[in-house]
Write a protein that holds these residues in place. Structure first.
Motif, mmCIF file in Angstrom:
data_model
loop_
_atom_site.group_PDB
_atom_site.id
_atom_site.type_symbol
_atom_site.label_atom_id
_atom_site.label_comp_id
_atom_site.label_asym_id
_atom_site.label_seq_id
_atom_site.Cartn_x
_atom_site.Cartn_y
_atom_site.Cartn_z
ATOM 1 N N GLN A 532 40.295 9.483 -1.357
ATOM 2 C CA GLN A 532 41.027 10.743 -1.265
ATOM 3 C C GLN A 532 40.337 11.871 -2.024
ATOM 4 O O GLN A 532 40.326 13.002 -1.582
ATOM 5 N N TYR A 533 39.773 11.582 -3.187
ATOM 6 C CA TYR A 533 39.100 12.606 -3.968
ATOM 7 C C TYR A 533 37.786 12.068 -4.504
ATOM 8 O O TYR A 533 37.669 10.904 -4.840
ATOM 9 N N GLU A 534 36.813 12.946 -4.612
ATOM 10 C CA GLU A 534 35.550 12.596 -5.230
ATOM 11 C C GLU A 534 35.369 13.498 -6.436
ATOM 12 O O GLU A 534 35.559 14.702 -6.356
ATOM 13 N N TYR A 535 34.990 12.906 -7.557
ATOM 14 C CA TYR A 535 34.950 13.628 -8.815
ATOM 15 C C TYR A 535 33.537 14.023 -9.230
ATOM 16 O O TYR A 535 33.354 14.713 -10.213
ATOM 17 N N SER A 536 32.543 13.584 -8.498
ATOM 18 C CA SER A 536 31.166 13.950 -8.790
ATOM 19 C C SER A 536 30.354 13.770 -7.517
ATOM 20 O O SER A 536 30.785 13.095 -6.587
ATOM 21 N N PRO A 537 29.146 14.359 -7.449
ATOM 22 C CA PRO A 537 28.317 14.210 -6.249
ATOM 23 C C PRO A 537 27.597 12.883 -6.193
ATOM 24 O O PRO A 537 26.856 12.626 -5.260
ATOM 25 N N ASN A 538 27.801 12.019 -7.174
ATOM 26 C CA ASN A 538 27.056 10.769 -7.276
ATOM 27 C C ASN A 538 27.684 9.689 -6.395
ATOM 28 O O ASN A 538 28.904 9.535 -6.365
ATOM 29 N N TYR A 539 26.845 8.920 -5.708
ATOM 30 C CA TYR A 539 27.371 7.861 -4.853
ATOM 31 C C TYR A 539 28.004 6.733 -5.643
ATOM 32 O O TYR A 539 28.734 5.915 -5.088
ATOM 33 N N ALA A 540 27.731 6.673 -6.948
ATOM 34 C CA ALA A 540 28.399 5.683 -7.777
ATOM 35 C C ALA A 540 29.853 6.051 -8.023
ATOM 36 O O ALA A 540 30.636 5.211 -8.475
ATOM 37 N N ASP A 541 30.230 7.287 -7.730
ATOM 38 C CA ASP A 541 31.620 7.714 -7.862
ATOM 39 C C ASP A 541 32.487 6.838 -6.954
ATOM 40 O O ASP A 541 32.262 6.753 -5.754
ATOM 41 N N PHE A 542 33.488 6.194 -7.542
ATOM 42 C CA PHE A 542 34.356 5.317 -6.762
ATOM 43 C C PHE A 542 35.137 6.109 -5.711
ATOM 44 O O PHE A 542 35.545 5.563 -4.689
ATOM 45 N N GLY A 543 35.371 7.382 -5.980
ATOM 46 C CA GLY A 543 36.058 8.205 -4.985
ATOM 47 C C GLY A 543 35.201 8.529 -3.787
ATOM 48 O O GLY A 543 35.701 8.976 -2.768
ATOM 49 N N HIS A 544 33.897 8.307 -3.914
ATOM 50 C CA HIS A 544 32.976 8.553 -2.806
ATOM 51 C C HIS A 544 32.930 7.302 -1.938
ATOM 52 O O HIS A 544 31.924 6.594 -1.875
ATOM 53 N N SER A 545 34.040 7.022 -1.290
ATOM 54 C CA SER A 545 34.158 5.818 -0.468
ATOM 55 C C SER A 545 34.587 6.193 0.936
ATOM 56 O O SER A 545 35.394 7.105 1.128
ATOM 57 N N GLU A 546 34.047 5.478 1.886
ATOM 58 C CA GLU A 546 34.368 5.733 3.287
ATOM 59 C C GLU A 546 35.777 5.293 3.631
ATOM 60 O O GLU A 546 36.419 5.848 4.507
ATOM 61 N N SER A 547 36.285 4.303 2.919
ATOM 62 C CA SER A 547 37.581 3.722 3.251
ATOM 63 C C SER A 547 38.164 3.050 2.020
ATOM 64 O O SER A 547 37.488 2.865 1.005
ATOM 65 N N ASN A 548 39.436 2.668 2.117
ATOM 66 C CA ASN A 548 40.056 1.905 1.037
ATOM 67 C C ASN A 548 39.341 0.588 0.823
ATOM 68 O O ASN A 548 39.167 0.122 -0.307
ATOM 69 N N ALA A 549 38.921 -0.038 1.925
ATOM 70 C CA ALA A 549 38.235 -1.328 1.822
ATOM 71 C C ALA A 549 36.935 -1.188 1.043
ATOM 72 O O ALA A 549 36.600 -2.039 0.206
ATOM 73 N N GLU A 550 36.191 -0.101 1.298
ATOM 74 C CA GLU A 550 34.943 0.094 0.573
ATOM 75 C C GLU A 550 35.209 0.372 -0.902
ATOM 76 O O GLU A 550 34.459 -0.077 -1.775
ATOM 77 N N PHE A 551 36.282 1.097 -1.209
ATOM 78 C CA PHE A 551 36.654 1.344 -2.600
ATOM 79 C C PHE A 551 36.870 0.024 -3.337
ATOM 80 O O PHE A 551 36.344 -0.193 -4.437
ATOM 81 N N PHE A 552 37.622 -0.880 -2.745
ATOM 82 C CA PHE A 552 37.892 -2.147 -3.417
ATOM 83 C C PHE A 552 36.668 -3.060 -3.439
ATOM 84 O O PHE A 552 36.527 -3.893 -4.341
ATOM 85 N N ARG A 553 35.770 -2.889 -2.482
ATOM 86 C CA ARG A 553 34.513 -3.642 -2.556
ATOM 87 C C ARG A 553 33.692 -3.195 -3.763
ATOM 88 O O ARG A 553 33.049 -4.017 -4.423
ATOM 89 N N GLN A 554 33.728 -1.895 -4.065
ATOM 90 C CA GLN A 554 33.037 -1.427 -5.264
ATOM 91 C C GLN A 554 33.757 -1.903 -6.525
ATOM 92 O O GLN A 554 33.120 -2.265 -7.516
#
Length: 885
Positions: A532-554
């Motif tokens: 829903q939100y991204e807090y930085s431009p870095n791909y390590a940002d957990f908010g930088h996820s394509e989907s909920n599933a990808e968030f939990f994979r991280q």
């Protein structure tokens, strides 16, 4: 439970551009009659399968589309995947003749595309067909019959969500976001293309509508990923600075912008004959009538008419100034009565006045028979008619009017930039032999309309150039674009450590691995909100996820180490909130709720934590409705079945099992000292709740406090650290007072003072006429509270920052730390943010530890921790509110 790929590879896999759904073909397989740049355009489109061609006027998009559809059909045949074996090109009124002529004269086709109005007109021996948008909109042709479809001048997509045409096209063509071309089993057109010369890069919703139509990314998902949204106005999107490069690289992965042949070929010699002629732009301002200027909403009369102009005011101004504008048109015509001209207008009354004043002019309008309209356009294009009149909304797209004409007169100007720029390029296009003259008539009340038009034009050119630069830099290689984005991986690690806290600027996955096993007494944190939100431009940002599933994979990379570092028997307290899923993503036509807290529980249990329960924290339903428009009173009066409920926050409690499970106590119990009792004689005795004589309690963990701690419902004052965004809602004098309070109460830090000012300066928010952040003095002899500022508009200011949906409240943090840890314990927050958790850990005599990826958050949080170390208070949300009161 254990991730199957290394963490750095997982992060690289988060770089996603548009997927290729087409067929690999060689340039030698494309019609040799095409120019080199057209061959490259066809090759790129066919290989993408679903893509947009945004090529400049006169770069032969017509033949590019024809050849793209033909090559795609041929490749489908080779793969044995043809259904009908037919392709369709949908084009605006008056354009079909260009497709037929170019197929014959340029491509050398024997079987020319046929124009049809219904499926029964399809012939077995023909492959490619033409039709108009109206035919599909009115249900006369179902495009799903065709294997390949291309939209020429897809202006219907600019009306995202609002028009019947748009809704019908999305229903018939798309609804998919995956390679199978289907959503929820709905049949749609797998191979589809869009071609237009003038997408509006500064109208982001238009670009998102194209992406949605092509199945690249759902509009709602793209809004979430790239934009800061205005909760007060739908589709008022601001591109996040931290996402700008990624956004334009993403666009370039599915849309091809071309201004001249060498953009693709790299050979300047290919630009011969493709240099646009100079534009002779002439503005003509007419005097407005200021006698009836109108009033503001408050009833206050306006001194000048220009202040009253909105959409309605502009229409009224056009009607009342019509005689003067007709007079100016006739005056301009006298310069050369024999010249061929296009006279553009917006209102029917303007058309009627033109026909009365210029009997020889031919006009096109909506109530005309289609055949008559197309005949008038054809006759003008071929020089048989010297003057034509029409609306940019009807005649301004797709048609080529340059052969005998290089002069356009606009009876008025308006707010619709795309229609304006499209109409300009009916004449200003490659192969135009003369200088193009454009006369624009407007009134002095429309000066702001002119300024808006010029601003949008400048922005349009700037952003188109940005896309061209991407093509020049990376070519047509998605791999090269993805490689550019992978450079955002990782961050320079920084550490600030004292005897009271340690905070790290780093990705929390590798950082948590550095923490000693069984060393942390409490983990207290608030996770990012999935995608829903991204807090930085870095791909390590957990908010930088394509989907909920990808968030939990991280999260699968982080959670095992948080389990490892936590002392046996101790608590992981997680602050979360469910989220609203927009109607555009649900596909149901209404918003639903994603139970984020349930997935959090399942994730933690999967990794060995024991779920101990949750506390429910109530929130402000009115404020929530202002953000989501989900609980509106008016809408509920219309249909109460739409009613959801306010979204509370939750504090989820998880426990790492103790080493010895026979008695359930933690290896190092969190001890509470019971209160002692004071007898009437003043003697201290152990606590005994059965004693009847009057007593009083000395300090300790009381039953009353236990009852509140044990309850599953908790209230919060809501006080928290101030986000920088909070300040932007304040007037300047309020910012000044709040900074003064902060400056006087905290030990002065010169570097922090300068840094705050520099951030304000970078965003153009540092007033040039006075000092906003003045050094404050404790002496009454020094006056530092005189300020001359009026207001400061509220906007997002810090690169990559987004307000968290539920920032951690002070009192919740204090209660958890006090109840669930001992003095001297390490309290760890892997998502530190502004460092609320270590801040209060220090004040409550624990050792604060946190990790934060966003450099700006990290620096702000460091100053908070230093203030706590020095026992200096920092301004909170309540200080801000008190200051406003």
């Amino acid at each position: 439970m254990t991730p199957t790929i290394p963490y750095d590879q997982f992060l690289k896999n988060k770089v996603r551009l548009a997927a290729s759904n087409g067929f690999s073909i060689g340039v030698d397989e494309i019609n040799p009659r095409l120019k080199p740049h057209n061959k490259l355009m066809v090759k790129w489109l066919v290989e993408n399968g679903r893509a947009a061609c945004f090529a400049n006027f006169g770069l032969h998009k017509t033949v590019t589309q024809l050849e793209t559809v033909l090559c795609t059909l041929r490749e489908l045949g080779k793969a044995g995947r043809l259904t009908s074996g037919k392709g369709l090109i949908v084009c605006p009124l008056g354009v079909r003749a260009e497709f037929i002529n170019d197929a014959r004269d340029i491509l050398g086709w024997n079987k020319l595309p046929k124009f049809i109005r219904c499926l029964s007109e399809i012939e077995d021996d023909n492959d490619i067909y033409l039709t108009n948008y109206e035919t599909i909109r009115d249900g006369k042709i179902d495009p799903r019959y065709f294997d390949v479809v291309s939209l020429d001048e897809a202006s219907i997509l600019r009306g995202f969500g609002g028009s019947k045409t748009f809704r019908e096209f999305m229903r018939l063509f798309t609804g998919d976001a995956g390679p199978n071309g289907n959503r929820r089993g709905v049949q749609c057109v797998m191979y589809r293309f869009v071609a237009t010369a003038t997408p509006s890069p500064n109208d982001y919703i238009e670009l998102l509508a194209y992406a949605d139509f092509l199945g690249v990314m759902d509009v709602s998902q793209a809004k979430t990923r790239f934009f800061k949204r205005d909760s007060t106005k739908a589709d008022n999107l601001t591109l996040l600075e931290s996402k700008e490069e990624e956004f334009w690289l993403w666009v370039a992965s599915w849309a091809l912008f071309v201004t001249k042949p060498s953009d693709l070929t790299g050979n300047p010699a290919d630009d011969e004959g493709y240099i646009l002629p100079e534009l002779d732009l002439r503005w003509h301002e007419l005097t407005s009538n200021h006698e009836d200027t109108g009033t503001e909403k408050s009833g206050q009369g306006l001194l000048f008419r220009s202040l009253a102009l909105g959409l309605q005011g502009a229409s009224k101004e056009k009607r009342e100034s019509l005689p003067a504008r007709i007079k100016k048109v006739l005056e301009l015509r006298l310069e050369d009565l024999s010249a061929h001209r296009v006279i553009w207008h917006d209102l029917e009354s303007e058309r009627e006045s033109l026909e009365k004043s210029i009997p020889s002019i031919k006009t096109v309008f909506g109530n005309q028979p289609l055949e008559l309209r197309e005949q008038i356009v054809s006759d003008f294009s071929n020089g048989l008619i010297p003057e034509i009149g029409g609306k940019p909304s009807m005649l301004g797209s797709g048609t080529n009017l340059q052969k005998y004409c290089s002069w356009a007169i606009y009876m008025g100007i308006g707010f619709k930039f795309n229609e304006f720029i499209q109409s300009i390029h009916r004449l200003l296009r490659f192969l135009q032999k003369n200088q193009v003259r454009v006369d624009l008539i407007y009134t002095e009340a429309e000066r702001e309309v002119r300024r808006t038009l010029e601003r949008k034009w400048k922005q349009h050119n700037k952003l188109v150039q940005k896309m061209i630069d991407i093509v020049k830099k990376f070519g047509l290689s998605q791999a090269a674009m993805a490689q550019q984005l992978t450079r955002k991986m990782g961050i320079e690690r920084k550490e600030i450590r004292t005897d009271k806290f340690a905070i790290f600027q780093n990705d929390n996955v590798p950082e948590t691995k550095n923490i000693e096993t069984n060393s942390v007494g409490l983990i207290l944190t608030s996770w990012p909100f999935s995608n829903q939100y991204e807090y930085s431009p870095n791909y390590a940002d957990f908010g930088h996820s394509e989907s909920n599933a990808e968030f939990f994979r991280q999260m699968d990379y982080l959670t095992p180490d948080t389990f490892r570092v936590l002392k046996p028997g101790r608590i992981y307290a997680l602050h979360v909130k469910d989220r609203i899923i927009p109607a555009g993503i649900t596909g149901l036509g209404f918003q639903t709720t994603y139970p984020f807290h349930i997935d959090c529980i399942q994730h933690m249990v999967k990794h060995g934590f024991a779920y101990m329960g949750m506390k429910t924290i109530v929130t402000d339903v009115v404020r929530e409705n202002n953000q989501t428009y989900r609980l509106g009173w008016s809408e509920q009066c219309k249909d109460g079945s739409k009613m959801g409920v306010g979204m509370p926050e939750y504090l989820l409690l998880f426990r790492k099992p103790p080493t010895d499970t026979s008695n359930a106590y933690a290896d190092e119990p969190v001890l509470k000292r019971k209160p002692v009792m004071v007898t009437p004689e003043g003697n201290l005795i152990p606590y005994d709740r059965d004693l009847k004589f009057p007593i009083k309690l000395e300090s300790g963990y009381s039953i009353a406090k236990w009852q509140v701690d044990a309850h599953g419902f908790t209230r919060s004052s809501g006080d928290r650290l101030i986000d920088p965004e909070d300040l932007w809602s304040l007037k300047a004098d309020e910012v000044f007072k709040l900074y003064k309070k902060h400056s006087l109460e905290e030990v002065y830090n010169f570097e922090h003072h300068v840094r705050v000012g520099e951030l304000l300066e970078q965003k153009g928010k540092l007033p040039p006429s006075f000092m906003l952040l003045q050094p404050q003095s404790w002496s009454d002899e020094v006056w530092t509270d005189i300020t001359r500022m009026l207001t400061l508009n509220g906007k997002q200011w810090s690169k990559g920052k987004e307000m968290h949906l539920c920032p951690m409240q002070f009192d919740i943090v204090k209660r958890v730390i006090t109840q669930m840890s001992n003095e001297g314990d390490i309290v760890y927050d892997p998502f530190g943010g502004l460092m609320t958790v270590p801040y209060w850990s220090i004040l409550l005599k624990r050792f604060g530890m946190a990790c934060e990826l966003n450099p700006s958050y990290f620096l702000d949080g460091a100053s908070h921790c230093q203030a706590a170390t020095q026992q200096v208070g920092i301004p909170s949300l309540f200080d801000l509110l008190e200051n406003r009161a």
